[in-house]
Design an enzyme around this catalytic site. Structure first.
Site, PDB file in Angstrom:
ATOM      1  NE  ARG A 153      -4.031   7.380  -7.749  1.00  0.00           N
ATOM      2  CZ  ARG A 153      -3.894   6.588  -6.698  1.00  0.00           C
ATOM      3  NH1 ARG A 153      -4.202   7.018  -5.505  1.00  0.00           N
ATOM      4  NH2 ARG A 153      -3.443   5.341  -6.845  1.00  0.00           N
ATOM      5  CE  LYS A 202       2.744  -8.823  -6.285  1.00  0.00           C
ATOM      6  NZ  LYS A 202       1.595  -8.760  -5.413  1.00  0.00           N
ATOM      7  CB  VAL A 203       9.214  -4.220  -9.416  1.00  0.00           C
ATOM      8  CG1 VAL A 203      10.002  -2.919  -9.368  1.00  0.00           C
ATOM      9  CG2 VAL A 203      10.108  -5.371  -9.869  1.00  0.00           C
ATOM     10  CG  MET A 204       7.653  -2.607  -3.541  1.00  0.00           C
ATOM     11  SD  MET A 204       6.089  -3.447  -3.259  1.00  0.00           S
ATOM     12  CE  MET A 204       6.589  -5.156  -3.232  1.00  0.00           C
ATOM     13  N   GLY A 205       5.621  -0.072  -6.751  1.00  0.00           N
ATOM     14  CA  GLY A 205       5.347   1.086  -7.603  1.00  0.00           C
ATOM     15  C   GLY A 205       4.691   0.695  -8.915  1.00  0.00           C
ATOM     16  CG  PHE A 206       5.842  -1.141 -11.823  1.00  0.00           C
ATOM     17  CD1 PHE A 206       5.642  -0.596 -13.091  1.00  0.00           C
ATOM     18  CD2 PHE A 206       7.042  -0.892 -11.174  1.00  0.00           C
ATOM     19  CE1 PHE A 206       6.623   0.176 -13.690  1.00  0.00           C
ATOM     20  CE2 PHE A 206       8.026  -0.119 -11.774  1.00  0.00           C
ATOM     21  CZ  PHE A 206       7.823   0.424 -13.033  1.00  0.00           C
ATOM     22  NE  ARG A 245     -17.964 -11.387  13.349  1.00  0.00           N
ATOM     23  CZ  ARG A 245     -17.593 -12.624  13.080  1.00  0.00           C
ATOM     24  NH1 ARG A 245     -17.506 -13.058  11.839  1.00  0.00           N
ATOM     25  NH2 ARG A 245     -17.299 -13.437  14.074  1.00  0.00           N
ATOM     26  NE  ARG A 295      -5.597   8.516   0.253  1.00  0.00           N
ATOM     27  CZ  ARG A 295      -5.365   7.418  -0.440  1.00  0.00           C
ATOM     28  NH1 ARG A 295      -5.637   6.238   0.081  1.00  0.00           N
ATOM     29  NH2 ARG A 295      -4.862   7.469  -1.669  1.00  0.00           N
ATOM     30  CG  HIS A 341      -4.085   0.266  -8.355  1.00  0.00           C
ATOM     31  ND1 HIS A 341      -5.422   0.118  -8.095  1.00  0.00           N
ATOM     32  CD2 HIS A 341      -3.628   1.208  -7.510  1.00  0.00           C
ATOM     33  CE1 HIS A 341      -5.757   0.957  -7.128  1.00  0.00           C
ATOM     34  NE2 HIS A 341      -4.690   1.634  -6.752  1.00  0.00           N
ATOM     35  CG  ASP A 362       2.735   4.609  -3.933  1.00  0.00           C
ATOM     36  OD1 ASP A 362       2.544   5.670  -3.331  1.00  0.00           O
ATOM     37  OD2 ASP A 362       2.049   3.589  -3.756  1.00  0.00           O
ATOM     38  CG  HIS A 396      -2.053   0.890   1.277  1.00  0.00           C
ATOM     39  ND1 HIS A 396      -2.443   1.667   0.203  1.00  0.00           N
ATOM     40  CD2 HIS A 396      -2.901   1.240   2.297  1.00  0.00           C
ATOM     41  CE1 HIS A 396      -3.468   2.438   0.559  1.00  0.00           C
ATOM     42  NE2 HIS A 396      -3.759   2.200   1.836  1.00  0.00           N
TER      43      HIS A 396
HETATM   44  N1  COA Z   1       5.748  -6.509  -9.892  1.00  0.00           N
HETATM   45  C1  COA Z   1       5.782  -7.716 -10.479  1.00  0.00           C
HETATM   46  N2  COA Z   1       4.683  -8.443 -10.714  1.00  0.00           N
HETATM   47  C2  COA Z   1       3.496  -7.934 -10.341  1.00  0.00           C
HETATM   48  C3  COA Z   1       3.385  -6.682  -9.728  1.00  0.00           C
HETATM   49  C4  COA Z   1       4.569  -5.971  -9.506  1.00  0.00           C
HETATM   50  N3  COA Z   1       4.530  -4.788  -8.899  1.00  0.00           N
HETATM   51  N4  COA Z   1       2.079  -6.415  -9.469  1.00  0.00           N
HETATM   52  C5  COA Z   1       1.401  -7.475  -9.897  1.00  0.00           C
HETATM   53  N5  COA Z   1       2.253  -8.413 -10.420  1.00  0.00           N
HETATM   54  C6  COA Z   1       1.901  -9.688 -10.971  1.00  0.00           C
HETATM   55  C7  COA Z   1       1.818 -10.713  -9.848  1.00  0.00           C
HETATM   56  O1  COA Z   1       3.078 -11.313  -9.582  1.00  0.00           O
HETATM   57  C8  COA Z   1       0.816 -11.658 -10.401  1.00  0.00           C
HETATM   58  O2  COA Z   1       1.457 -12.450 -11.387  1.00  0.00           O
HETATM   59  P1  COA Z   1       1.170 -14.018 -11.484  1.00  0.00           P
HETATM   60  O3  COA Z   1      -0.304 -14.093 -11.798  1.00  0.00           O
HETATM   61  O4  COA Z   1       2.072 -14.465 -12.554  1.00  0.00           O
HETATM   62  O5  COA Z   1       1.497 -14.555 -10.119  1.00  0.00           O
HETATM   63  C9  COA Z   1      -0.169 -10.756 -11.136  1.00  0.00           C
HETATM   64  O6  COA Z   1       0.605  -9.610 -11.516  1.00  0.00           O
HETATM   65  C10 COA Z   1      -1.334 -10.312 -10.275  1.00  0.00           C
HETATM   66  O7  COA Z   1      -0.816  -9.686  -9.101  1.00  0.00           O
HETATM   67  P2  COA Z   1      -1.548  -9.682  -7.691  1.00  0.00           P
HETATM   68  O8  COA Z   1      -0.566  -9.259  -6.663  1.00  0.00           O
HETATM   69  O9  COA Z   1      -2.255 -10.973  -7.477  1.00  0.00           O
HETATM   70  O10 COA Z   1      -2.635  -8.588  -7.970  1.00  0.00           O
HETATM   71  P3  COA Z   1      -3.353  -7.740  -6.889  1.00  0.00           P
HETATM   72  O11 COA Z   1      -4.497  -7.110  -7.561  1.00  0.00           O
HETATM   73  O12 COA Z   1      -3.605  -8.515  -5.654  1.00  0.00           O
HETATM   74  O13 COA Z   1      -2.189  -6.713  -6.543  1.00  0.00           O
HETATM   75  C11 COA Z   1      -0.941  -4.941  -5.857  1.00  0.00           C
HETATM   76  C12 COA Z   1      -2.250  -5.371  -6.516  1.00  0.00           C
HETATM   77  C13 COA Z   1      -0.900  -3.437  -5.778  1.00  0.00           C
HETATM   78  C14 COA Z   1      -0.883  -5.521  -4.428  1.00  0.00           C
HETATM   79  C15 COA Z   1       0.247  -5.476  -6.675  1.00  0.00           C
HETATM   80  O14 COA Z   1       0.194  -4.988  -7.987  1.00  0.00           O
HETATM   81  C16 COA Z   1       1.563  -5.150  -6.029  1.00  0.00           C
HETATM   82  O15 COA Z   1       2.008  -5.866  -5.121  1.00  0.00           O
HETATM   83  N6  COA Z   1       2.220  -4.048  -6.495  1.00  0.00           N
HETATM   84  C17 COA Z   1       3.440  -3.594  -5.857  1.00  0.00           C
HETATM   85  C18 COA Z   1       3.135  -2.773  -4.610  1.00  0.00           C
HETATM   86  C19 COA Z   1       2.638  -1.401  -4.915  1.00  0.00           C
HETATM   87  O16 COA Z   1       3.182  -0.702  -5.749  1.00  0.00           O
HETATM   88  N7  COA Z   1       1.623  -0.992  -4.171  1.00  0.00           N
HETATM   89  C20 COA Z   1       1.023   0.334  -4.301  1.00  0.00           C
HETATM   90  C21 COA Z   1      -0.359   0.198  -4.828  1.00  0.00           C
HETATM   91  S1  COA Z   1      -1.068   1.767  -5.161  1.00  0.00           S
END
Ligand code: COA
Length: 385
Positions: free
Chosen positions: A286, A271-275, A372, A353, A277, A328, A229
């Site tokens: 945004r 998992k690369v943060m910032g990618f 609940r 926020r 949603h 982000d 998040h």
């Molecule tokens: N880097 C690499 N792979 C990613 C990814 C990322 N940031 N975000 C999603 N994926 C991939 C997952 O590995 C998954 O692949 P798979 O099906 O081969 O296992 C697929 O995309 C679906 O991802 P999932 O995490 O199940 O989707 P979600 O809807 O639950 O996730 C997030 C949404 C935001 C949690 C997820 O994209 C993420 O962890 N992003 C990085 C954290 C981030 O930037 N958070 C800020 C959100 S505003």
């Protein structure tokens, strides 16, 4: 084990579940749009001070000049760092995470709020306004305490500056250039509200038990801290640092190194943060506005290599997985260029926020139902000692 015949439908992570109505914001992934009380966030970011956006989120309408003047006066009267908060922050380890510091400060501000036991709409609006005004002092002091290596003197707020100008003034002790103030204000507007995200939902769950506003915000801060998040804006910067920021490098060379880093990371299934949603699957509404603000900061500070890293990661992720950046991603390097420590990025998200969280707390309380959900048991069948 449980009866496999009658398995309930489980929405893991509440994915796709519509939990309630809200009139505060509308996220539309189909059209990549985000509306606050009906207004496109891009229009608000282009035209309004952050104070007016806070007012809009809480009251449903853009303030008139007189209403804004009145609200601004209230906000300015609560800007100074509370002495008990300062003493408490000073007692925390200087290297503790500033999210922990801000969470602690909010909890303390709740305990000593003159209307602590009052959850009426007028008390709640008052609490939201004071927290909105107090948070910049807390975040600014945390940045200064870290830089000083321990307790230090806070910078006194200035009544002649607006919210964004004063925030930067209290943090850095000097007036920020207009371009920096504008990029900062835009980031605040974009971070202000985003419907039932994890931290907002946390705040609504806590409010639904008839608990108080500061408890709900404290819980929301805990939810925001995680890298899935709000913590992602900090994590983005760690990625840039891991790749290595080389201020004299050309944009093209930086881009090539970033692309190679991303290809390796994805090959290792990181998992690369910032990618990515949960709601937007074709890009975050945004990002274009925040990317323009980042571009302005890159131009202002003459740091083209940051653009190379940004585009390198973005392109490699798009080519490999077609996953787009979220807010982000441009926000992290923007705050870095402004001079904030990386660990302060998510506290900045809190300062923005707080407006959305408190709007949701008030909305939840106005039409409350205890949140609940049910769970499906999959532990051992009944057994006896
Ligand atoms: N880097 C690499 N792979 C990613 C990814 C990322 N940031 N975000 C999603 N994926 C991939 C997952 O590995 C998954 O692949 P798979 O099906 O081969 O296992 C697929 O995309 C679906 O991802 P999932 O995490 O199940 O989707 P979600 O809807 O639950 O996730 C997030 C949404 C935001 C949690 C997820 O994209 C993420 O962890 N992003 C990085 C954290 C981030 O930037 N958070 C800020 C959100 S505003």
């Amino acid at each position: 084990m449980t009866d496999t015949q009658n398995q309930p439908e489980i929405n893991k992570g509440l994915d796709g579940v519509v939990a309630d109505y809200t009139a505060i914001s509308k996220v539309n992934p189909e059209t990549n749009s985000l509306l606050y009380r009906g207004y496109p966030v891009q229009e608000l970011a282009a035209k309004l001070p952050f104070e007016a956006v806070a007012y809009l989120l809480w009251n449903g309408e853009i303030p008139t000049d007189a209403q804004l003047a009145d609200f601004t006066e209230q906000e300015r009267s609560h800007r100074a760092l509370d002495q008990h908060v300062k003493a408490t922050l000073d007692a925390l380890p200087v290297d503790c995470h500033p999210m922990d510091s801000v969470r602690t400060a909010v909890s303390l501000l709740g305990a000593q709020h003159p209307q602590a036991g009052d959850n009426s709409p007028s008390a709640e609006l008052q609490k939201a306004t004071t927290l909105f005004a107090q948070l910049p002092a807390v975040v600014a002091y945390e940045q200064r305490r870290r830089t000083a290596g321990g307790p230090t003197e806070p910078v006194a707020p200035r009544d002649d500056l607006d919210y964004a100008q004063n925030f930067l003034w209290m943090t850095f002790g000097e007036e920020a250039d207009a371009a920096v103030v504008d990029a900062f204000r835009i980031s605040m507007v974009l971070y202000a509200e985003h419907s039932f995200n994890a931290s907002t939902f946390t705040a609504r769950v806590i409010t639904s038990t008839l608990s108080d506003l500061h408890s709900a915000v404290t819980g929301a801060i805990g939810a925001l801290k995680g890298p899935l998040h709000g913590g992602a804006n900090e994590a983005v910067m760690h990625t840039f640092d891991e790749i290595g920021i080389r201020p004299d490098e050309s944009e093209e060379d930086a881009k090539a190194r970033a692309k190679a880093w991303m290809e390796r990371a994805l090959a290792e299934r990181k998992k690369v943060m910032g990618f990515g949603h949960r709601v937007y699957k074709h890009g975050d509404s945004r990002v274009p506005t925040m990317k323009k603000a980042l571009d302005a900061m890159i131009e202002h500070f003459g740091r083209q290599e940051i653009l190379g890293l940004y585009h390198g990661l973005e392109q490699a992720m798009d080519e490999a997985k077609a996953i787009k950046p979220n807010l982000d991603y441009p926000a992290g390097p923007t705050y870095h260029l402004m001079g904030f420590d990386t660990e302060l990025f998510t506290p900045l998200f809190i300062a923005a926020r707080i407006t959305g969280w408190t709007a949701h707390i008030m909305e939840q309380r106005a039409a409350n139902s205890l949140i609940r959900p049910l769970s499906a048991y999959n532990g051992p069948d009944e057994r006896h000692l």
